[in-house]
Design a protein around this motif. Structure first.
Motif, PDB file in Angstrom:
ATOM      1  N   ILE A  76       0.866  -1.179   0.000  1.00 52.15           N
ATOM      2  CA  ILE A  76       0.000   0.000   0.000  1.00 52.15           C
ATOM      3  C   ILE A  76       0.900   1.225   0.000  1.00 52.15           C
ATOM      4  O   ILE A  76       1.653   1.455   0.950  1.00 52.15           O
ATOM      5  CB  ILE A  76      -0.951   0.036   1.220  1.00 52.15           C
TER       6      ILE A  76
ATOM      7  N   GLY B 271       1.007   5.237  -0.156  1.00 54.22           N
ATOM      8  CA  GLY B 271       0.194   6.435   0.011  1.00 54.22           C
ATOM      9  C   GLY B 271       0.747   7.569  -0.833  1.00 54.22           C
ATOM     10  O   GLY B 271       1.959   7.715  -0.973  1.00 54.22           O
TER      11      GLY B 271
ATOM     12  N   ILE C 124       0.495  11.598  -0.791  1.00 55.21           N
ATOM     13  CA  ILE C 124      -0.044  12.739  -0.059  1.00 55.21           C
ATOM     14  C   ILE C 124       0.542  14.029  -0.632  1.00 55.21           C
ATOM     15  O   ILE C 124       1.465  13.997  -1.453  1.00 55.21           O
ATOM     16  CB  ILE C 124       0.248  12.652   1.459  1.00 55.21           C
TER      17      ILE C 124
ATOM     18  N   LYS D 203      -2.095  15.141  -7.338  1.00 60.58           N
ATOM     19  CA  LYS D 203      -2.328  13.740  -6.975  1.00 60.58           C
ATOM     20  C   LYS D 203      -3.404  13.100  -7.862  1.00 60.58           C
ATOM     21  O   LYS D 203      -3.201  12.022  -8.412  1.00 60.58           O
ATOM     22  CB  LYS D 203      -2.767  13.639  -5.498  1.00 60.58           C
TER      23      LYS D 203
ATOM     24  N   GLU E  80      -8.986   9.224  -2.036  1.00 58.87           N
ATOM     25  CA  GLU E  80      -9.659   9.732  -0.831  1.00 58.87           C
ATOM     26  C   GLU E  80     -10.930   8.971  -0.479  1.00 58.87           C
ATOM     27  O   GLU E  80     -12.016   9.523  -0.439  1.00 58.87           O
ATOM     28  CB  GLU E  80      -9.975  11.223  -0.994  1.00 58.87           C
TER      29      GLU E  80
ATOM     30  N   ALA F 238     -10.661   2.216   6.923  1.00 61.42           N
ATOM     31  CA  ALA F 238      -9.241   1.851   6.941  1.00 61.42           C
ATOM     32  C   ALA F 238      -9.088   0.350   7.158  1.00 61.42           C
ATOM     33  O   ALA F 238      -8.278  -0.315   6.488  1.00 61.42           O
ATOM     34  CB  ALA F 238      -8.524   2.631   8.036  1.00 61.42           C
TER      35      ALA F 238
ATOM     36  N   LEU G 213      -2.861   4.911  -2.921  1.00 65.74           N
ATOM     37  CA  LEU G 213      -3.906   5.526  -2.099  1.00 65.74           C
ATOM     38  C   LEU G 213      -3.638   7.019  -1.936  1.00 65.74           C
ATOM     39  O   LEU G 213      -2.586   7.397  -1.408  1.00 65.74           O
ATOM     40  CB  LEU G 213      -3.848   4.814  -0.744  1.00 65.74           C
TER      41      LEU G 213
ATOM     42  N   GLU H 208      -4.671  10.185   0.147  1.00 71.68           N
ATOM     43  CA  GLU H 208      -5.438  10.394   1.362  1.00 71.68           C
ATOM     44  C   GLU H 208      -4.976  11.649   2.091  1.00 71.68           C
ATOM     45  O   GLU H 208      -3.799  11.992   2.085  1.00 71.68           O
ATOM     46  CB  GLU H 208      -5.310   9.178   2.287  1.00 71.68           C
TER      47      GLU H 208
ATOM     48  N   VAL I 191      -3.281   7.392   6.934  1.00 70.50           N
ATOM     49  CA  VAL I 191      -2.080   7.205   6.123  1.00 70.50           C
ATOM     50  C   VAL I 191      -1.003   6.520   6.962  1.00 70.50           C
ATOM     51  O   VAL I 191      -0.344   5.573   6.515  1.00 70.50           O
ATOM     52  CB  VAL I 191      -1.565   8.578   5.608  1.00 70.50           C
TER      53      VAL I 191
ATOM     54  N   CYS J  87      -0.382   2.774   5.313  1.00 68.15           N
ATOM     55  CA  CYS J  87       0.563   2.739   4.210  1.00 68.15           C
ATOM     56  C   CYS J  87       1.895   2.115   4.602  1.00 68.15           C
ATOM     57  O   CYS J  87       2.418   2.367   5.682  1.00 68.15           O
ATOM     58  CB  CYS J  87       0.807   4.145   3.676  1.00 68.15           C
TER      59      CYS J  87
ATOM     60  N   VAL K  91       5.156   6.064   1.665  1.00 72.10           N
ATOM     61  CA  VAL K  91       4.418   7.269   1.303  1.00 72.10           C
ATOM     62  C   VAL K  91       5.238   8.064   0.298  1.00 72.10           C
ATOM     63  O   VAL K  91       6.460   8.156   0.410  1.00 72.10           O
ATOM     64  CB  VAL K  91       4.128   8.133   2.551  1.00 72.10           C
TER      65      VAL K  91
ATOM     66  N   PRO L 250       6.011   6.151   6.413  1.00 73.73           N
ATOM     67  CA  PRO L 250       5.208   7.263   6.932  1.00 73.73           C
ATOM     68  C   PRO L 250       5.962   8.080   7.982  1.00 73.73           C
ATOM     69  O   PRO L 250       5.937   9.319   7.955  1.00 73.73           O
ATOM     70  CB  PRO L 250       3.998   6.554   7.540  1.00 73.73           C
TER      71      PRO L 250
END
Lengths: 305, 235
Positions: B29, B31, B33, B40, B159, B173, B189, B191, B197, B201, B204, B218
């Protein structure tokens, strides 16, 4: 469901036996109604299922009619095959203008179809060699043929009604309903809007063209301004809208109401009837966008409360 | 699984996305951001085929899929959801999922797949209802189910958590984690909800003004000075 099938079959038998008891005037009116109901249903595949409102379906009605008439005059094919040939040409013609214009949606597509319909009418009016220009084409009258044509028109209507139901339940129907709901979201689940819209326009155009061919045979005289007039395109829209866009029973009811109304208006207010069509269209869209079907549902709900 | 190389989208002189590269591993996964307007969603749209890239390439398991139209990208196995949910309002909940199952990557056993997807997100008991009768969280789940019904290999979620209440956010989640495990999916993803997140995740990627400014776990990215100044402005 079973009740619906039984009722439809009973109606079909009753209608099939009717010509033995009809005056020539009513006989004409009934045949005309069958063809109009069939075209309203075929229009609805594109306008109702896919949500692409065409104001140009007269172009396919006329194309199918004139192609079939030419084939019949040349004696090249028996009538049913001539109608089908006319329908195929009409469907192909629909694809030629439809493939580029179906990228447009909503009012933009509708406006484009007005242009297509009018341009086709003008070409047919000036194309004397093919259409006979404004004096039109006459087909030989065969004694007794009208009764056969009544049944053929009825059979054609039954076929289109079954097709409407089958398309609604098929993969094609699901794709069209999704496209009407949200064309971009449809692409995001793997639906090619171009392919399915082209396909349904071809089917709708071909069915409309076949109706044009049967119409030409029945009335044994056709001319471009009648076959391809803007009021004819409007009439297809009106029948579906009066009855209820996107449903199957709706266009059937709408076409019956429309034929009766048209007969009355042309008889009583020949100068005003086009304006009255417009007023009717506005009234339905403003007050009951789902037409007679919507009104029926509303009344049933009210009665249940 | 998914590799994006120097993907760019220019509108005249404006660079909405500027040479962004990323790699998404199997069952990872990742993320994405960044502040509003960072590019994005444009990045997602280009991967999903709904917008044509100005330049750059997209590979799914080594196969180039950049520039394919959206429905073809779905057939390859990448499917997206939308930030503002877009259910087919004229179809029932079941028919929405059925549309995904019928026209997606694997089109066999469509009805069973639609049912399975609805059961996974917990909407099977609402199958006969119209999407308009669902709550926002319900419609987000429907969007998710419709995407899952296409049997994707890569899921692009735009989102799916933002905008719902805190308890529903937690539920979403957990649902995303459950989906990854049940379907062995790789997920990209977008978000805004940072706690989600942080927990969801594996890695990221941070975008700002169309460019990738940071990448990492993250914990690493939230302490990155570049990221902090992108969000809060520099002193």
């Amino acid at each position: 469901m079973k009740l619906g099938i039984a009722l439809s079959a009973a109606a079909l038998v009753a209608l099939a036996l009717l010509p033995f008891a009809l005056s020539p005037y009513t006989h004409n009116l009934m045949t005309l109604s069958f063809l109009f109901v069939a075209t309203a249903l075929a229009w609805n595949w594109l306008g109702g299922y896919a949500g692409q409102i065409s104001f140009g379906h007269a172009a396919m009605f006329g194309t199918g009619g004139f192609v079939a008439a030419r084939i019949l005059l040349a004696g090249a094919l028996p009538p049913p095959l001539a109608w089908i040939a006319g329908g195929l040409v009409a469907g192909a013609y629909a694809l030629i203008w439809g493939h580029p214009t179906l990228r447009l949606r909503g009012p933009y597509f509708s406006i484009a179809t007005i242009g297509v319909g009018e341009a086709t009418r003008l070409v047919f009016t000036y194309w004397d060699k093919f259409t006979g220009g404004s004096s039109g084409l006459s087909l030989p009258m065969v004694p007794g043929a009208k009764r056969t044509l009544y049944w053929e028109a009825l059979a054609f209507l039954a076929l289109i009604a079954v097709a409407s139901w089958a398309i609604r339940r098929s993969r094609l129907g699901l794709a069209l309903f999704a496209i009407r709901g949200d064309v971009e979201a449809a692409a995001d689940v793997g639906i090619s809007a171009t392919f399915y819209q082209d396909l349904v326009l071809f089917l709708s155009g071909a069915a409309t063209g076949i109706a044009g061919g049967i119409y030409a045979s029945y009335f044994s005289f056709i001319e471009p301004n009648d076959m391809l007039g803007f009021d004819r395109s409007i009439s297809f829209v009106l029948m579906a809208v009066i009855g209820g866009v996107g449903t199957i029973l709706g266009p059937v009811l709408g076409a019956v109401v429309f034929v009766l109304l048209r007969q009355f208006l042309i008889g009583s207010y020949p100068q005003l009837y086009l304006g009255l069509y417009g007023a009717l269209l506005i009234a339905v869209i403003l007050f009951e966008p789902l037409g007679l079907m919507g009104l029926g549902h509303r009344l049933v709900r009210r009665a249940a409360r | 699984m998914l590799r994006v190389e120097k993907l760019s989208k220019r509108y005249g002189g404006l660079k909405a996305v500027d040479e962004v590269s990323l790699e998404l591993g199997r069952e990872e996964i990742l993320g994405v951001i960044g502040p509003n307007g960072a590019g994005k969603t444009t990045l997602f749209s280009m991967i999903a085929g709904s917008q044509k890239p100005s330049s750059g390439a997209v590979f799914l398991e080594g196969e180039s899929i950049g520039g394919l139209p959206a429905h073809r990208v779905v057939h390859k196995g990448i499917v997206r959801t939308h930030q503002i949910v877009r259910p087919f309002a004229n179809l029932t909940v079941f028919e929405n999922a059925l549309a995904g199952a019928t026209f997606g990557r694997d089109q066999t056993h469509a009805r069973a797949k639609a049912q399975e997807a609805l059961e996974l997100v917990g909407l099977w008991n609402r199958r006969g209802d119209l999407p308009g009768s669902l709550t926002l969280a319900g419609r987000k789940k429907l969007e998710l189910a419709r995407a899952l019904a296409t049997t994707p290999r890569v899921l692009l979620l735009d989102e799916v958590i933002a905008g719902v209440n805190p308890s529903e956010a937690l539920e979403m989640a957990q649902l995303i984690k459950k989906i990854r495990e049940a379907r062995k999916l790789s997920i990209l993803l977008i978000e805004h909800v940072m706690p989600a997140v942080m927990t969801l995740c594996d890695r990221v990627l941070v975008l700002d003004a169309g460019r990738a400014i940071a990448a990492g776990t993250p914990a690493q990215v939230v302490s990155d000075p570049l990221v902090i100044s992108a969000y809060l402005g520099s002193a």
